[in-house]
Design a protein around this motif. Structure first.
Motif, PDB file in Angstrom:
ATOM      1  N   GLU A   1     -39.185  -5.259 -16.321  1.00 61.50           N
ATOM      2  CA  GLU A   1     -39.239  -5.545 -17.762  1.00 61.50           C
ATOM      3  C   GLU A   1     -38.803  -6.993 -18.031  1.00 61.50           C
ATOM      4  N   TYR A   2     -37.763  -7.456 -17.319  1.00 63.55           N
ATOM      5  CA  TYR A   2     -37.311  -8.844 -17.488  1.00 63.55           C
ATOM      6  C   TYR A   2     -38.372  -9.820 -16.982  1.00 63.55           C
ATOM      7  N   PHE A   3     -39.040  -9.434 -15.878  1.00 62.77           N
ATOM      8  CA  PHE A   3     -40.122 -10.263 -15.323  1.00 62.77           C
ATOM      9  C   PHE A   3     -41.233 -10.419 -16.363  1.00 62.77           C
ATOM     10  N   ILE A   4     -41.596  -9.325 -17.015  1.00 64.96           N
ATOM     11  CA  ILE A   4     -42.678  -9.384 -18.008  1.00 64.96           C
ATOM     12  C   ILE A   4     -42.281 -10.274 -19.183  1.00 64.96           C
ATOM     13  N   ILE A   5     -41.002 -10.206 -19.565  1.00 67.81           N
ATOM     14  CA  ILE A   5     -40.518 -11.087 -20.635  1.00 67.81           C
ATOM     15  C   ILE A   5     -40.660 -12.552 -20.235  1.00 67.81           C
ATOM     16  N   GLN A   6     -40.264 -12.858 -18.988  1.00 67.54           N
ATOM     17  CA  GLN A   6     -40.379 -14.232 -18.510  1.00 67.54           C
ATOM     18  C   GLN A   6     -41.837 -14.657 -18.361  1.00 67.54           C
ATOM     19  N   TYR A   7     -42.645 -13.673 -17.963  1.00 65.75           N
ATOM     20  CA  TYR A   7     -44.078 -13.987 -17.847  1.00 65.75           C
ATOM     21  C   TYR A   7     -44.660 -14.322 -19.225  1.00 65.75           C
ATOM     22  N   GLN A   8     -44.206 -13.588 -20.243  1.00 65.11           N
ATOM     23  CA  GLN A   8     -44.639 -13.894 -21.613  1.00 65.11           C
ATOM     24  C   GLN A   8     -44.147 -15.282 -22.028  1.00 65.11           C
ATOM     25  N   GLU A   9     -42.930 -15.638 -21.601  1.00 65.82           N
ATOM     26  CA  GLU A   9     -42.394 -16.973 -21.874  1.00 65.82           C
ATOM     27  C   GLU A   9     -43.255 -18.034 -21.209  1.00 65.82           C
ATOM     28  N   SER A  10     -43.699 -17.763 -19.979  1.00 63.83           N
ATOM     29  CA  SER A  10     -44.572 -18.701 -19.270  1.00 63.83           C
ATOM     30  C   SER A  10     -45.874 -18.900 -20.034  1.00 63.83           C
ATOM     31  N   LEU A  11     -46.424 -17.834 -20.561  1.00 60.59           N
ATOM     32  CA  LEU A  11     -47.656 -17.935 -21.338  1.00 60.59           C
ATOM     33  C   LEU A  11     -47.429 -18.726 -22.617  1.00 60.59           C
ATOM     34  N   ARG A  12     -46.260 -18.536 -23.241  1.00 60.13           N
ATOM     35  CA  ARG A  12     -45.944 -19.277 -24.461  1.00 60.13           C
ATOM     36  C   ARG A  12     -45.848 -20.777 -24.171  1.00 60.13           C
ATOM     37  N   ILE A  13     -45.208 -21.150 -23.044  1.00 56.66           N
ATOM     38  CA  ILE A  13     -45.097 -22.572 -22.666  1.00 56.66           C
ATOM     39  C   ILE A  13     -46.478 -23.156 -22.412  1.00 56.66           C
ATOM     40  N   GLN A  14     -47.311 -22.365 -21.714  1.00 57.64           N
ATOM     41  CA  GLN A  14     -48.669 -22.826 -21.425  1.00 57.64           C
ATOM     42  C   GLN A  14     -49.432 -23.061 -22.722  1.00 57.64           C
ATOM     43  N   ALA A  15     -49.217 -22.195 -23.683  1.00 60.85           N
ATOM     44  CA  ALA A  15     -49.902 -22.359 -24.988  1.00 60.85           C
ATOM     45  C   ALA A  15     -49.408 -23.611 -25.690  1.00 60.85           C
ATOM     46  N   GLN A  16     -48.110 -23.888 -25.579  1.00 59.50           N
ATOM     47  CA  GLN A  16     -47.547 -25.096 -26.198  1.00 59.50           C
ATOM     48  C   GLN A  16     -48.133 -26.345 -25.542  1.00 59.50           C
ATOM     49  N   LEU A  17     -48.249 -26.322 -24.203  1.00 61.59           N
ATOM     50  CA  LEU A  17     -48.831 -27.480 -23.498  1.00 61.59           C
ATOM     51  C   LEU A  17     -50.270 -27.695 -23.926  1.00 61.59           C
TER      52      LEU A  17
ATOM     53  N   THR B   1     -40.138 -24.551 -13.881  1.00 64.66           N
ATOM     54  CA  THR B   1     -38.959 -23.724 -13.599  1.00 64.66           C
ATOM     55  C   THR B   1     -39.278 -22.237 -13.749  1.00 64.66           C
ATOM     56  N   VAL B   2     -39.955 -21.910 -14.858  1.00 66.02           N
ATOM     57  CA  VAL B   2     -40.288 -20.499 -15.103  1.00 66.02           C
ATOM     58  C   VAL B   2     -41.250 -19.976 -14.046  1.00 66.02           C
ATOM     59  N   GLU B   3     -42.270 -20.804 -13.674  1.00 68.02           N
ATOM     60  CA  GLU B   3     -43.240 -20.335 -12.679  1.00 68.02           C
ATOM     61  C   GLU B   3     -42.602 -20.168 -11.307  1.00 68.02           C
ATOM     62  N   ALA B   4     -41.666 -21.046 -10.976  1.00 65.15           N
ATOM     63  CA  ALA B   4     -40.952 -20.910  -9.698  1.00 65.15           C
ATOM     64  C   ALA B   4     -40.146 -19.616  -9.696  1.00 65.15           C
ATOM     65  N   TRP B   5     -39.517 -19.355 -10.862  1.00 64.03           N
ATOM     66  CA  TRP B   5     -38.729 -18.094 -10.968  1.00 64.03           C
ATOM     67  C   TRP B   5     -39.647 -16.877 -10.880  1.00 64.03           C
ATOM     68  N   LEU B   6     -40.806 -16.973 -11.545  1.00 58.23           N
ATOM     69  CA  LEU B   6     -41.745 -15.850 -11.508  1.00 58.23           C
ATOM     70  C   LEU B   6     -42.247 -15.593 -10.088  1.00 58.23           C
ATOM     71  N   THR B   7     -42.483 -16.683  -9.342  1.00 55.69           N
ATOM     72  CA  THR B   7     -42.952 -16.529  -7.949  1.00 55.69           C
ATOM     73  C   THR B   7     -41.899 -15.825  -7.111  1.00 55.69           C
ATOM     74  N   ARG B   8     -40.631 -16.307  -7.240  1.00 55.68           N
ATOM     75  CA  ARG B   8     -39.541 -15.683  -6.474  1.00 55.68           C
ATOM     76  C   ARG B   8     -39.362 -14.219  -6.896  1.00 55.68           C
ATOM     77  N   GLU B   9     -39.403 -13.995  -8.229  1.00 59.56           N
ATOM     78  CA  GLU B   9     -39.148 -12.632  -8.729  1.00 59.56           C
ATOM     79  C   GLU B   9     -40.284 -11.683  -8.369  1.00 59.56           C
ATOM     80  N   ALA B  10     -41.527 -12.217  -8.302  1.00 64.25           N
ATOM     81  CA  ALA B  10     -42.653 -11.375  -7.887  1.00 64.25           C
ATOM     82  C   ALA B  10     -42.451 -10.897  -6.460  1.00 64.25           C
ATOM     83  N   ASN B  11     -41.998 -11.817  -5.588  1.00 61.45           N
ATOM     84  CA  ASN B  11     -41.707 -11.417  -4.199  1.00 61.45           C
ATOM     85  C   ASN B  11     -40.562 -10.406  -4.155  1.00 61.45           C
ATOM     86  N   THR B  12     -39.552 -10.648  -5.024  1.00 60.47           N
ATOM     87  CA  THR B  12     -38.409  -9.721  -5.062  1.00 60.47           C
ATOM     88  C   THR B  12     -38.854  -8.335  -5.534  1.00 60.47           C
ATOM     89  N   LEU B  13     -39.679  -8.307  -6.585  1.00 63.92           N
ATOM     90  CA  LEU B  13     -40.178  -7.019  -7.082  1.00 63.92           C
ATOM     91  C   LEU B  13     -41.004  -6.305  -6.016  1.00 63.92           C
TER      92      LEU B  13
END
Length: 785
Positions: free
Chosen positions: A170-186, A210-222
């Motif tokens: 659930e936290y990963f999905i929240i961060q993934y949504q944050e990544s999408l929001r940053i991408q939209a801002q860019l 930073t968020v994408e690096a965290w998502l990559t690590r967390e995806a491996n962790t999940l």
């Protein structure tokens, strides 16, 4: 020590199990305050399958309510006031709960007492000094309980991991949504002036990296969490499968084997409560793990991450479904078997039980069970999964029954109380096979869903083999077929294969078990008795038991071929002995007064060394269900020479007229029961009491047994043995004197020197008939009319 006192000292899981026995259906306070009264009642004497016992159960319910009310009335003080109200409430509650079904109260209390006794016994065994003192059964049960505790901990561990995985995802999905929001801002920076874009873009780029690096690590962790969880589930399912195999393939199969042997008179198979408690734990653990695996699949679907987890979860789901399926289908069992010798047009009963029904909430939509009779060949096809759904070998009336849930005991069962076999369709028999060798079985089947229609089950179970008869005369041979099958069936056999021949010691064990059960005696067949039976079975004269240990006996020798020189089989002779002993000779057999299994020559050898008047009782060699008296006395043809005499055998017909003890009492020449016991010392407690004196001038006739060659005036008058138990009267009492005649000149004796009492008994019956008629000319002056 009272069970309740010991039950209160239980600890840990045992205490938890004990406490779980109680609830609204039977409050623990009632058990506590009425413990002595509850344990003093004869709950076990009530047959729960007999509706006629409902009256006794009703009285017990009323007594229980009265005891509670009495206990409530005696409460005083502040605390007593509250207890008084509570006990009064429980009295009303129990009355309203069980008033319409008092047998359910008995079932509930029997279940509670049995479980408490088991828990106390197990606790005492485990706490006894030296674990090696526990018997193998207790050790096995202890191991099963330890494994359940291990499974509970493993299931709790995977539950914790699953929650952690869900939280992280659930936290990963929240961060993934944050990544999408940053991408939209860019992406929106392209609409800004270059100066503003340069000002804001570096920060957003850094944040996105930073968020994408965290998502990559967390995806491996999940992914690792998912794999670790799957591996833990794999280990749990392996242990669960092993535990289930032990319970279903060992414990439940052993219970079924004991049930089958009980049909031959073996010890009771024991209650199913322990096995059911294990099966319910299996069901609970299985279902928890299945739900966990389904939740893990749902999490994967919510967040697909490339990897092997999809295949692993699919495999785990299949494994747990197979385990649950095996548990449900294996725990659909026959608690009370139908009679194995089944007579057409005769009412019979059976009980089917689903051991996991309560735990899987099957009772929420009670399934219906159908009973069908099928042949041995159809049973084989059923196990091969051939289509035999529409096949049956007869018609059973009242063959549908709905499963009922008994909340007090947690059992789900169907009680077929009034089935009747209307007709039977037999198959073509092979060779010398008779109708009493043809085996059928009752097929019970049902279907139901589990988990809100998540899983659908079709369950079937076969009864023990059944032999169908249409007349009581077939019962003897049908029983032989059943006994052989019950004794020598092997686990997992193809229906209903049994060995054609068995070792003699194996057959001896089965015969001894059957004999003790039929006669209802703790005195079984001795080694000498078994040697006698071996001599009869194998036409041998050896008295050495070792010579028979390696011999085999075939089914044909047992109950197809007649014994040499006889018109009956070995089994028919043995069954006749059992029937006679059960109906007329049980107390004498228990007293050791009947040697029974002795042939004529052995009897002669034994008696010739004893004083005149010594006698013994042996089963007849020549007649089914006969027993004879052999005694030693003088040879009337040769002065100073002695010989052994044998009476013609008595049968059930004879003992329905006059008992064995009374017959022995009548024969005054019988003095000592072999080897040297005075006959009155052995038999007097079974003599019929003297007849009462005449009433209104009438006297009651009485049959007395007489052996003419041994009935003398002195013996009859000295002992007071007259045909009527009255004072001497010239008109009614006559003393008869019989001379001793050579055996060869007496028509009452057969060619072997055996007395035939039929003629003398006919005379006695004639006298009795005459005495029943008005004989005024003889009674004038001696009676009052």
């Amino acid at each position: 020590m009272a069970v309740w006192i010991q039950a209160q000292q239980l600890q840990g899981e045992a205490l938890h199990q004990m406490q779980s026995l109680y609830g609204q259906h039977f409050p623990i306070e009632v058990r506590h305050y009425l413990s002595q009264w509850i344990e003093s009642q004869t709950w076990d004497s009530i047959d729960l399958e007999n509706p006629q016992e409902e009256f006794r159960a009703k009285r017990l319910l009323e007594s229980l309510v009265q005891e509670l009310q009495k206990k409530a009335e005696h409460q005083v003080g502040e605390d007593g006031f509250l207890l008084k109200i509570k006990l009064g409430h429980y009295a009303n509650q129990l009355k309203s709960t069980y008033d319409r079904c008092p047998l359910e109260l008995v079932r509930c209390i029997k279940h509670i007492l049995y479980t408490e006794q088991r828990l106390v016994r197990e606790a005492n065994d485990s706490s006894s000094p030296g674990g090696g003192l526990l018997d193998s059964m207790s050790q096995k049960h202890l191991q099963i309980n330890q494994t359940f505790e291990e499974l509970r901990m493993m299931t709790q561990d995977t539950e914790n991991d699953l929650r952690k995985l869900q939280h992280n995802q659930e936290y990963f999905i929240i961060q993934y949504q944050e990544s999408l929001r940053i991408q939209a801002q860019l992406s929106s920076l392209s609409t800004l002036p270059p100066a503003d874009r340069l000002l804001r873009e570096p920060a957003l780029q850094t944040k996105r990296a930073t968020v994408e690096a965290w998502l990559t690590r967390e995806a491996n962790t999940l992914q690792k969490y998912r794999l670790d969880l799957a591996e833990k589930h794999q280990k749990t399912l392996q242990l669960l499968h092993k535990q289930q195999t032990i319970i279903l393939d060992d414990e439940l199969i052993q219970w079924k084997r004991r049930q089958q042997l009980s049909g031959n008179g073996g010890p009771p198979e024991g209650g199913l409560d322990v096995v059911q408690s294990w099966c319910e734990k299996l069901a609970e653990t299985n279902w928890q793990n299945r739900q966990q695996i389904r939740r893990a699949e749902h999490l994967r679907q919510q967040l697909p991450i490339p990897g092997p987890i999809e295949e692993l979860l699919t495999d785990l789901n299949k494994q747990i479904t197979d385990i649950i399926s095996a548990l449900v289908t294996s725990t659909f069992i026959i608690e009370k078997q139908p009679p194995q010798v089944l007579k057409t047009q005769t009412k019979f009963a059976a009980t089917v039980r689903l051991l996991v029904g309560g735990k899987l909430n099957v009772h929420m939509n009670p399934p219906q069970v159908k009973a069908t009779i099928i042949s041995e060949q159809q049973a084989k096809g059923l196990l091969k999964k051939e289509n035999t759904r529409n096949d049956s070998s007869g018609e059973i009336l009242n063959n549908n029954c709905v499963m009922e849930y008994h909340q007090a005991t947690g059992t789900l069962s169907a009680h077929f109380r009034n089935m009747s076999l209307k007709r039977i369709k037999r198959s073509d028999r092979r060779g010398a096979e008779s109708v009493t060798e043809e085996k059928f079985t009752i097929l019970f089947e049902s279907q139901f869903s589990v988990g809100g229609n998540e899983l659908m089950f079709q369950v079937k179970t076969l009864s023990l083999p059944v032999v169908v008869i249409v007349h009581g005369s077939q019962d003897n041979n049908a029983t032989a077929t059943v006994l052989w099958d019950n004794a020598f069936a092997e686990p997992g056999r193809v229906p209903f294969t049994v060995p054609d021949k068995v070792l003699w010691p194996q057959l001896c064990e089965a015969l001894n078990m059957k004999f003790k059960a039929e006669v209802q005696s703790s005195r079984g067949l001795s080694e000498e008795n078994l040697v006698f039976l071996a001599q009869k079975a194998f036409s041998s004269s050896s008295i050495n038991p070792e010579e028979y240990r390696s011999l085999t006996m075939t089914w044909s020798q047992f109950n197809r071929e007649s014994l040499p020189g006889r018109n009956f089989t070995f089994w028919q002779w043995f069954d006749g002995v059992m029937e006679l002993t059960k109906k007329h000779l049980k107390p004498h057999w228990n007293d050791g007064a009947i040697l029974g299994f002795v042939n004529k020559q052995q009897a002669q050898d034994m008696l010739m060394s004893k004083p005149n008047g010594t006698f013994l009782l042996r089963f007849s060699d020549s007649e089914i269900g006969g027993i004879t008296i052999a005694w030693v006395a003088e040879n009337p043809n040769k002065a100073g020479e002695r010989m052994v005499w044998n009476l013609m055998p008595y049968t059930t017909k004879d003992f329905s007229i006059r008992s064995l003890a009374d017959r022995i009492s009548d024969l005054n020449h019988l003095l000592f029961l072999y080897p040297d016991r005075p006959k009155d010392e052995v038999f007097s407690k079974y003599y019929t009491p003297p007849l009462s004196k005449a009433v209104d001038g009438y006297v009651k006739p009485q049959i007395k047994q007489v052996v003419p060659e041994f009935a003398t005036a002195s013996s009859d008058s000295a002992s007071g043995n007259q045909y009527m138990d009255q004072a001497s009267s010239p008109s009614v009492s006559h003393t008869h004197t019989y001379g001793l005649y050579p055996p060869s000149a007496d028509s009452i004796m057969d060619g072997d020197g055996d007395f035939d009492l039929d003629d003398t008994m006919d005379v006695a019956r004639h006298v009795e008939e005459l005495l029943r008629r008005p004989m005024e000319s003889q009674w004038i002056g001696h009676t009052q009319s």
